[in-house]
Design an enzyme around this catalytic site. Structure first.
Site, short mmCIF file in Angstrom:
data_model
loop_
_atom_site.label_atom_id
_atom_site.label_comp_id
_atom_site.label_asym_id
_atom_site.label_seq_id
_atom_site.Cartn_x
_atom_site.Cartn_y
_atom_site.Cartn_z
CB SER A 67 5.50 -8.41 -0.53
OG SER A 67 5.95 -7.45 -1.68
CG ASP A 68 2.18 -12.61 -3.79
OD1 ASP A 68 2.02 -13.96 -2.64
OD2 ASP A 68 1.41 -12.58 -5.05
CB THR A 69 5.78 -11.53 -6.91
OG1 THR A 69 6.69 -10.52 -5.89
CG2 THR A 69 6.45 -11.25 -8.33
#
Length: 208
Positions: A67-69
């Site tokens: 995941s990444d934000t």
């Protein structure tokens, strides 16, 4: 099936734990190289795919979640600050404005599944807070390892006026699509995610 979270983030680990399933965490061996010209949806997903792939390579029969934000404001992509001065400027830029949080999920499934690649968007309206409030917030130490220099689930909540979207995606890991994928793969979930969202008011920001 072995489930691995390709992350060192405590907040992502805590969110995934809400499913009640056993899983491992392994730090991804992936270098994020930002590109100012690449669309944010493309870049944030590429980073999640890279994280998942880097862990899946050494764990080929596992379900690996990456995941990444990233944040978008005034057409500019914002990640984690490089230091206090950078964090201070980010908070100034966000004050009184609406920004969008983009959180991606990539699942590399070496156990026979198709995998998953999605990007969730959340709109956040910040209060018009003062310079004193910025300095007080910087002093609490939450800023340096968070996209946008604030923690939505920590003391940074006091800087926020409203949220439109999935609270957990804003924190760093949208749980519903992950739960849906695991169910489709025949994995029984101890937690009812729909009920979790309905019962836990802090997860959908009903308190605002």
């Amino acid at each position: 099936m072995r489930i691995i979270l390709a992350s060192t983030s405590s907040r992502r680990r805590e969110i995934l734990a809400l499913l009640g399933l056993p899983f491992e965490t392994i730090a991804p061996g992936f270098d994020e190289v930002p590109s100012p010209d690449r669309p944010i949806e493309e870049e944030v997903l590429e980073f999640a795919v890279g994280k998942a792939a880097s862990v899946a390579e050494a764990n080929p029969e596992s379900i690996v979640i990456g995941s990444d934000t990233m944040i978008l404001i005034d057409g500019k992509k914002i990640g984690k600050p490089e230091g206090i001065a950078d964090a201070r400027q980010m908070l100034r830029d966000l004050s009184g404005k609406v920004h969008r949080i983009f959180t991606s999920v990539a699942i590399a499934d070496g156990s026979g599944g198709p995998g998953l690649r999605i990007v969730e968007q959340v709109s956040v309206k910040m209060r018009a807070y003062s310079e004193t409030e910025i300095e007080d917030y910087l002093a609490c130490g939450e800023s340096l390892d968070k996209a946008g220099a604030y923690s939505i689930q920590g003391q940074g909540r006091a800087l926020i006026e409203s949220i439109d979207g999935d609270y957990l995606a804003a924190v760093g890991l949208p749980l519903a699509p992950i739960a849906g994928y695991l169910r489709d793969r025949g994995i029984s979930l101890p937690s009812n995610v729909e009920k979790l969202y309905a019962d836990k008011s802090f997860l959908n920001w009903r308190s605002f």
